[in-house]
Design an enzyme around this catalytic site. Structure first.
Site, mmCIF file in Angstrom:
data_model
loop_
_atom_site.group_PDB
_atom_site.id
_atom_site.type_symbol
_atom_site.label_atom_id
_atom_site.label_comp_id
_atom_site.label_asym_id
_atom_site.label_seq_id
_atom_site.Cartn_x
_atom_site.Cartn_y
_atom_site.Cartn_z
ATOM 1 N N ASP A 204 -28.226 91.648 26.561
ATOM 2 C CA ASP A 204 -27.326 90.499 26.429
ATOM 3 C C ASP A 204 -27.474 89.510 27.578
ATOM 4 O OD1 ASP A 204 -24.796 89.077 25.494
ATOM 5 O OD2 ASP A 204 -24.145 89.779 27.460
ATOM 6 N N LEU A 285 -19.005 84.887 26.279
ATOM 7 C CA LEU A 285 -19.314 83.476 26.035
ATOM 8 C C LEU A 285 -20.759 83.110 26.369
ATOM 9 C CD1 LEU A 285 -16.036 81.866 27.430
ATOM 10 C CD2 LEU A 285 -16.663 82.163 25.036
ATOM 11 N N ARG A 286 -21.567 84.130 26.728
ATOM 12 C CA ARG A 286 -22.960 83.822 27.078
ATOM 13 C C ARG A 286 -23.696 83.160 25.916
ATOM 14 N NH1 ARG A 286 -23.605 88.907 29.863
ATOM 15 N NH2 ARG A 286 -23.503 88.540 32.098
ATOM 16 N N GLY A 287 -23.447 83.656 24.706
ATOM 17 C CA GLY A 287 -24.124 83.095 23.536
ATOM 18 C C GLY A 287 -23.838 81.616 23.363
#
Length: 347
Positions: A204, A285-287
Site C-alpha cells: 500500500d 487516503l493514500r489512494g
C-alpha cells in the site's frame, strides 16, 4: 552497487517495445516524486530491470552542491545536509553544479548499516565529532533507489526504505548519538509474483503498481528479440538511432517537472476520485492523494493545463489496484474492477 554513471551502455528507453503501463508509471514518478514510487511485478524476462535502468538516460539535470555525499539542494533546506546548512549560516561559499538525477541499485543482500549508514563511535568519542559514514539512502537522495526482487527483501529493510521514502529523512542512532540527513528518493521495486507478494501493508505504501506480462503476439516477440540482438551486437550504434527521441523525451520530462506545479483538477473530478476510492473500500487516503498527483503529472507530461476524465482512466488502475488487496492470499486486481466503477461515475 551501481549508480548512474556506468561504462556499460544502457538500452534506450524510447526503444523499448510495449510495456506501456510500466513506462508510464516510471515517467510519472520522475515528474512528481511525491507520487511515492512504483512496484513493478511481472514474469521473469519481461524487461523490468532493463526498463528501470533505461530510465536513467532520461533523467534531467538538477542543481546540487559539489562534492556533497547527500546530493544537497543549494537552496531548499528540506533537501540539504546539515553541513550545507551550517555553511549557509556562516555565509561560506560553496560550488554549485548541475548533475543528472542519480540512480542507486540496492543489492539484495545489503545490510541495514549499508543502507542507512553508520556512525563511527570511536571517532565521535575521541575527536568529539559526529563521524558518519553515509549509506545508500544518502546517495539516493533526490534520485531513484531501485530494488530488484524487492519481494525477497527482509520486511524490516523494506520498512526502513518505505519510511525514508515517505518522510524524506533518514535517521541513524547509536550509543546516544543521532544523525539525520535528507533521503528523498523515488523508490522503484520489481519482482516476480511467483516468488511471493509483499504484505498488503507494505504494498500500500508504494504509490503505483505496474503489472507486466510476457508478450504473446509472435510478431511482437520477434521484433523484441531482433532489437535486443542488434543492441548486443553494437550498443553504441543502436543507441545513436534513438538519440533524437531520447533527447526529446528528456526535455519533455524536464518541462513537465516544472509545469506539474500549476496543473489544476476541477472540483467534479476531485470529488470523483474520492468517491471511487470510497466505493472501492480503499483503506486510508493514500489512494486519493496518489491518484490526484498521478493525474496532474500525466496532464503536465502531455502539455495540458487541466486534468481530464480520460486521465483518471489511465492512472487509477495503477494507483489503486494494489490497494484492493486486503488479505495476503488475495491476488492483485488487473484493473477491471476499477475501470467498471470509473465508467459508472464518468459516463
Amino acid at each position: 552497487m551501481s549508480e548512474k554513471t556506468t561504462d556499460r551502455p544502457v538500452f534506450p528507453f524510447t526503444a523499448i517495445i510495449g510495456q506501456n503501463e510500466m513506462k508510464l508509471a516510471l515517467i510519472l514518478n520522475v515528474i512528481d516524486p511525491k507520487i511515492g514510487g512504483v512496484m513493478i511485478m511481472g514474469d521473469r524476462g519481461t524487461g523490468k530491470s532493463t526498463t528501470v535502468r533505461a530510465l536513467v538516460d532520461l533523467l534531467p539535470e538538477i542543481p546540487v552542491v559539489a562534492n556533497d555525499p547527500f546530493n544537497s539542494h543549494p537552496s531548499d533546506p528540506e533537501l540539504m545536509s546539515q553541513e550545507v546548512k551550517e555553511k549557509i549560516a556562516r555565509n561560506e561559499p560553496f560550488e554549485i553544479i548541475n548533475a543528472r538525477i542519480n540512480m542507486v541499485d540496492l543489492p539484495l543482500g545489503a545490510t541495514e548499516d549499508r543502507v542507512c549508514g553508520t556512525i563511527d563511535i570511536e571517532k565521535a568519542l575521541s575527536e568529539g565529532v559526529k563521524a558518519f559514514e553515509p549509506g545508500l539512502l544518502a546517495k539516493a537522495n533526490r534520485g531513484i533507489l531501485y530494488v530488484d526482487e524487492v519481494n525477497l527483501l527482509d520486511d524490516h529493510l523494506v520498512d526502513v526504505l518505505l519510511d525514508s521514502a515517505a518522510s524524506g529523512w533518514n535517521t541513524v542512532e547509536r550509543e546516544g548519538i543521532s544523525i539525520s540527513h535528507p533521503a528523498r528518493f523515488i523508490l522503484v521495486g520489481s519482482g516476480n509474483p511467483e516468488e511471493g507478494e509483499l504484505r498488503p501493508q507494505l504494498l500500500d505504501r508504494f504509490g503505483m503498481h505496474a503489472e507486466i506480462k510476457t508478450v504473446k503476439d509472435s510478431e511482437l516477440r520477434v521484433a523484441i528479440v531482433l532489437q535486443r540482438l542488434e543492441f548486443d551486437e553494437s550498443p553504441e550504434t543502436f543507441r545513436k538511432k534513438y538519440e533524437k527521441e531520447q533527447l526529446e523525451l528528456t526535455k519533455k520530462i524536464a518541462v513537465a517537472r516544472e509545469k506539474v506545479k500549476s496543473i489544476q483538477i476541477m472540483d467534479d473530478l476531485f470529488y470523483t476520485i474520492s468517491l471511487i476510492c470510497s466505493e472501492l473500500d480503499i483503506d486510508g487516503l493514500r489512494g486519493d492523494l496518489v491518484t490526484n498527483r498521478a493525474a496532474k503529472a500525466l496532464c503536465a507530461f502531455e502539455g495540458r493545463d487541466t486534468v481530464e476524465s480520460n486521465d483518471l482512466y489511465r492512472v487509477m488502475p495503477l494507483c489503486l489496484r494494489h490497494r484492493l488487496r486486503k488479505d495476503p492470499l488475495d491476488t492483485i486486481d488487473s484493473g477491471e474492477k476499477i475501470q467498471e466503477i470509473l465508467a459508472k461515475y464518468l459516463e
